[in-house]
Design an enzyme around this catalytic site. Structure first.
Site, PDB file in Angstrom:
ATOM      1  CE  LYS A 103      -6.748  -7.818   0.063  1.00 50.88           C
ATOM      2  NZ  LYS A 103      -5.461  -7.859   0.737  1.00 50.88           N
TER       3      LYS A 103
ATOM      4  CE  LYS B  71       2.563  -7.374   3.590  1.00 56.96           C
ATOM      5  NZ  LYS B  71       1.730  -7.294   2.406  1.00 56.96           N
TER       6      LYS B  71
ATOM      7  CE  LYS C  65       1.216  -6.577  -2.015  1.00 57.92           C
ATOM      8  NZ  LYS C  65       0.613  -6.516  -0.722  1.00 57.92           N
TER       9      LYS C  65
ATOM     10  N   GLY D 245       0.798  -1.230   0.000  1.00 58.00           N
ATOM     11  CA  GLY D 245       0.000   0.000   0.000  1.00 58.00           C
ATOM     12  C   GLY D 245       0.821   1.266   0.000  1.00 58.00           C
ATOM     13  CG  ASN D 246       4.724   1.338   1.846  1.00 59.17           C
ATOM     14  OD1 ASN D 246       4.416   0.322   1.213  1.00 59.17           O
ATOM     15  ND2 ASN D 246       5.907   1.486   2.383  1.00 59.17           N
TER      16      ASN D 246
HETATM   17  N1  ADP Z   1       5.147  -9.902  12.861  1.00 60.89           N
HETATM   18  C1  ADP Z   1       5.157  -8.787  12.151  1.00 60.89           C
HETATM   19  N2  ADP Z   1       6.329  -8.296  11.703  1.00 60.89           N
HETATM   20  C2  ADP Z   1       6.349  -7.155  10.974  1.00 60.89           C
HETATM   21  N3  ADP Z   1       5.240  -6.454  10.637  1.00 60.89           N
HETATM   22  C3  ADP Z   1       4.050  -6.901  11.049  1.00 60.89           C
HETATM   23  C4  ADP Z   1       3.948  -8.096  11.828  1.00 60.89           C
HETATM   24  N4  ADP Z   1       2.637  -8.318  12.072  1.00 60.89           N
HETATM   25  C5  ADP Z   1       1.961  -7.323  11.501  1.00 60.89           C
HETATM   26  N5  ADP Z   1       2.794  -6.454  10.878  1.00 60.89           N
HETATM   27  C6  ADP Z   1       2.318  -5.276  10.132  1.00 60.89           C
HETATM   28  O1  ADP Z   1       2.006  -5.715   8.821  1.00 60.89           O
HETATM   29  C7  ADP Z   1       2.184  -4.596   7.955  1.00 60.89           C
HETATM   30  C8  ADP Z   1       2.204  -5.075   6.508  1.00 60.89           C
HETATM   31  O2  ADP Z   1       0.887  -5.391   6.119  1.00 60.89           O
HETATM   32  P1  ADP Z   1       0.006  -4.437   5.195  1.00 60.89           P
HETATM   33  O3  ADP Z   1       0.111  -3.037   5.675  1.00 60.89           O
HETATM   34  O4  ADP Z   1      -1.341  -5.051   5.098  1.00 60.89           O
HETATM   35  O5  ADP Z   1       0.773  -4.646   3.842  1.00 60.89           O
HETATM   36  P2  ADP Z   1       0.878  -3.914   2.434  1.00 60.89           P
HETATM   37  O6  ADP Z   1       2.207  -3.224   2.480  1.00 60.89           O
HETATM   38  O7  ADP Z   1       0.850  -5.067   1.480  1.00 60.89           O
HETATM   39  O8  ADP Z   1      -0.270  -2.965   2.262  1.00 60.89           O
HETATM   40  C9  ADP Z   1       3.457  -3.989   8.443  1.00 60.89           C
HETATM   41  O9  ADP Z   1       3.615  -2.655   8.032  1.00 60.89           O
HETATM   42  C10 ADP Z   1       3.307  -4.126   9.975  1.00 60.89           C
HETATM   43  O10 ADP Z   1       2.698  -2.956  10.491  1.00 60.89           O
HETATM   44  N1   CP Z   2      -5.397  -7.136  -3.464  1.00 58.80           N
HETATM   45  C1   CP Z   2      -4.609  -6.845  -2.399  1.00 58.80           C
HETATM   46  O1   CP Z   2      -4.052  -7.707  -1.719  1.00 58.80           O
HETATM   47  O2   CP Z   2      -4.484  -5.484  -2.115  1.00 58.80           O
HETATM   48  P1   CP Z   2      -3.756  -4.836  -0.856  1.00 58.80           P
HETATM   49  O3   CP Z   2      -2.344  -5.371  -0.852  1.00 58.80           O
HETATM   50  O4   CP Z   2      -3.806  -3.351  -1.117  1.00 58.80           O
HETATM   51  O5   CP Z   2      -4.517  -5.245   0.368  1.00 58.80           O
END
Ligand code: ADP
Ligand code: CP
Length: 321
Positions: free
Chosen positions: A137, A283, A221, A20-21
């Site tokens: 989701k 992930k 994703k 997302g970032n």
């Molecule tokens: N065990 C962990 N180690 C590191 N990060 C974690 C953990 N559990 C949860 N997180 C969180 O998960 C986030 C990543 O998930 P998310 O924000 O949904 O991913 P994306 O970057 O795909 O949008 C990290 O930024 C962190 O805040």
């Molecule tokens: N489709 C999907 O996983 O999107 P995000 O990573 O933004 O949640």
């Protein structure tokens, strides 16, 4: 026809999954964010990697779906837009911004022999995937408790509280089983081109003879990226997110950042509940699948800005057998 570096060394193939970032939360933010994202991607190309870019779409697909639903509420002659079509729309507009930012970054660095293309990608899912009965989701923006109650009552959305950050709509997220456009993606990669594919895990479709029917879902994703990485026989799957490494005891006084994990260790930590569902858990699960799919494959989880350092083994969490 595999790409060779000038040294004659075989190029490393990398699937890089943007979190997302890397995309920002709104259209103007996305235009700015993809400039930084493109630098990290072109760094990898300069490091001698063949790169395929995949990306998330959770906030974006929710926004598109809301906008289309508002349109059909205003004009009942306009039927609502299926979620699968909203995923396609999200791939196109995210791809458009990424494509242009990558093109500009390549040209700025004097790389003129690589063109960038976004492939609208469909991922086949199973009609009987249990995920259709258990929406998990999160999509769209965060809401207050009151807004969530309104959306549930008036729009029939299923809302869930998200780790103390507010409420989000949740939809079904089946596992991707097949990347329909894999042949076209492979042809472009092997011709040395830079491909953006499988956005939002791919448009979920179900096979009905020769016909592909859109499914009401949003694929994760991380799993779509893993499948494409496996299909392309990539050396690395790099999952970029908002943390430099995976942690155990995340955000606790005894937090520990991990440099390396075997699939067995990762499974043990999953069983202990170390990774939050819907964020770090998919992930790590995708990383295990990739690492175990063939010998010599490494999954990396790190920060966008650290992509180059992670393939150089300097940072990130490496998951390999
Ligand atoms: N065990 C962990 N180690 C590191 N990060 C974690 C953990 N559990 C949860 N997180 C969180 O998960 C986030 C990543 O998930 P998310 O924000 O949904 O991913 P994306 O970057 O795909 O949008 C990290 O930024 C962190 O805040
Ligand atoms: N489709 C999907 O996983 O999107 P995000 O990573 O933004 O949640």
């Amino acid at each position: 026809m595999e790409q060779q570096e000038k040294s004659g060394k075989k190029k490393r193939r990398v699937v890089i999954a943007l979190g997302g970032n890397a995309l920002g939360k709104s259209l103007p933010e996305q235009i700015q964010a993809v400039k930084i994202t493109s630098k990290a991607i072109v760094d990898l190309i300069e490091e001698g990697c063949e790169v395929v870019v995949t990306h998330g779409n959770g906030p974006q697909v929710g926004m598109i779906n809301n906008a289309m639903a508002a349109l059909s509420r205003e004009n009942p002659a306009q039927p609502n837009t299926p979620l699968s079509v909203c995923v396609a729309m999200s791939q196109a507009y995210i791809g458009y911004d990424l494509q242009n930012a990558l093109r500009e970054e390549l040209l700025n660095r004097g790389i003129t022999n690589i063109s960038v293309a976004t492939i609208i990608t469909q991922s086949r899912v199973d009609a009987d995937d249990p995920a259709f009965d258990d929406p998990t989701k999160p999509i769209g923006h965060f809401m207050t408790k009151e807004q969530a109650a309104f959306a549930e009552k008036n729009y029939g959305y299923i809302m869930k509280e998200d780790a103390g950050r507010g409420y989000r709509r949740v939809v079904a997220s089946p596992m991707p089983r097949e990347i329909i456009e894999i042949g076209a993606i492979r042809a472009l990669v092997e011709a040395g081109q830079l491909v953006v594919a499988c956005g939002g895990g791919g448009i979920p479709v179900m096979r009905n003879g020769n016909h592909l029917k859109g499914a009401s879902a949003v694929i994760d994703k991380d799993f779509g990226s893993e499948l494409i990485a496996e299909n392309l026989e990539a050396d690395y799957l790099i999952i970029l997110t908002a943390v430099e490494k995976v942690a155990i005891n995340y955000r606790k006084p005894n937090e520990e950042w991990l440099d390396e994990l075997t699939p067995e260790e990762a499974r043990r930590y999953i069983a202990e509940g170390q990774f939050a569902p819907g964020s770090m858990l998919p992930k790590v699960e995708a990383a295990i699948r990739f690492a175990e799919s063939a010998p010599g494959r490494t999954a990396l989880i790190t920060l966008l800005e650290k992509a180059r350092d992670s393939v150089l083994g300097k940072t990130g969490t490496q998951i390999h057998t």
